[in-house]
Design an enzyme around this catalytic site. Sequence first.
Site, PDB file in Angstrom:
ATOM      1  N   ASP A   1      34.806  29.943  40.701  1.00  0.00           N
ATOM      2  CA  ASP A   1      34.085  30.222  39.474  1.00  0.00           C
ATOM      3  C   ASP A   1      32.772  30.840  39.922  1.00  0.00           C
ATOM      4  OD1 ASP A   1      34.395  30.045  36.584  1.00  0.00           O
ATOM      5  OD2 ASP A   1      32.529  28.925  36.646  1.00  0.00           O
TER       6      ASP A   1
ATOM      7  N   ALA B   1      44.702  40.348  39.701  1.00  0.00           N
ATOM      8  CA  ALA B   1      45.381  40.925  40.875  1.00  0.00           C
ATOM      9  C   ALA B   1      44.392  41.317  41.971  1.00  0.00           C
ATOM     10  CB  ALA B   1      46.207  42.135  40.456  1.00  0.00           C
TER      11      ALA B   1
END
Length: 199
Positions: A77, A19
């Site tokens: 990433d 989130a």
Amino acid sequence: MTPIKLERGSTLVLATHNAGKLAEFAKLLADFGIKVISAGELNLPEPEETATTFAGNAAIKALAAAKAANLPALADDSGLCVAALDGAPGIYSARWAGPNKDFASAMARIEDGIGQGKRNAWFMCVLCLALPDGRTESFEGRIDGQIVWPPRGTQGHGYDPIFAPEGETRTFAEMADAEKNAISHRARAFEAFKNACLS
């Protein structure tokens, strides 16, 4: 190859179940009229990250989300690389903290590994934008610095308390979010993505 362009009014899937990351990217993309929804909100499965590079893992996540949602998808990433540990933890940065996200023990493991070695380190981030047809584009950001010990600061997350960027005595965890976000590896990757893909 023409770069992938995202038009105003587009919906973009952020390939994350985090989130905090969703909030960060939604804020960054709001200025460009891009609506962001997360893979978590769409209940998309998290693919296994089997690549050996940041770019490879970002592409796995972005392609899985783009194909499952039939929308453009963005994945990142990122991780901390330590020179004295031959670039570790690198792509395994999150895994070093284990299932309980115990970054205190992961930071201690880094400090033990460095010993008397050089303290140079860098944070890397690769953003990958993927389309449902399988096209991808990747953008890289890097910030160099030093590992400090003991950990300092309460802001940020992950390895921020032991990383001081070049030219700074403070760690990322001692900086306000806005300050860190202006210079971070993710900010640099986002800048490259923005210049190529956003109008």
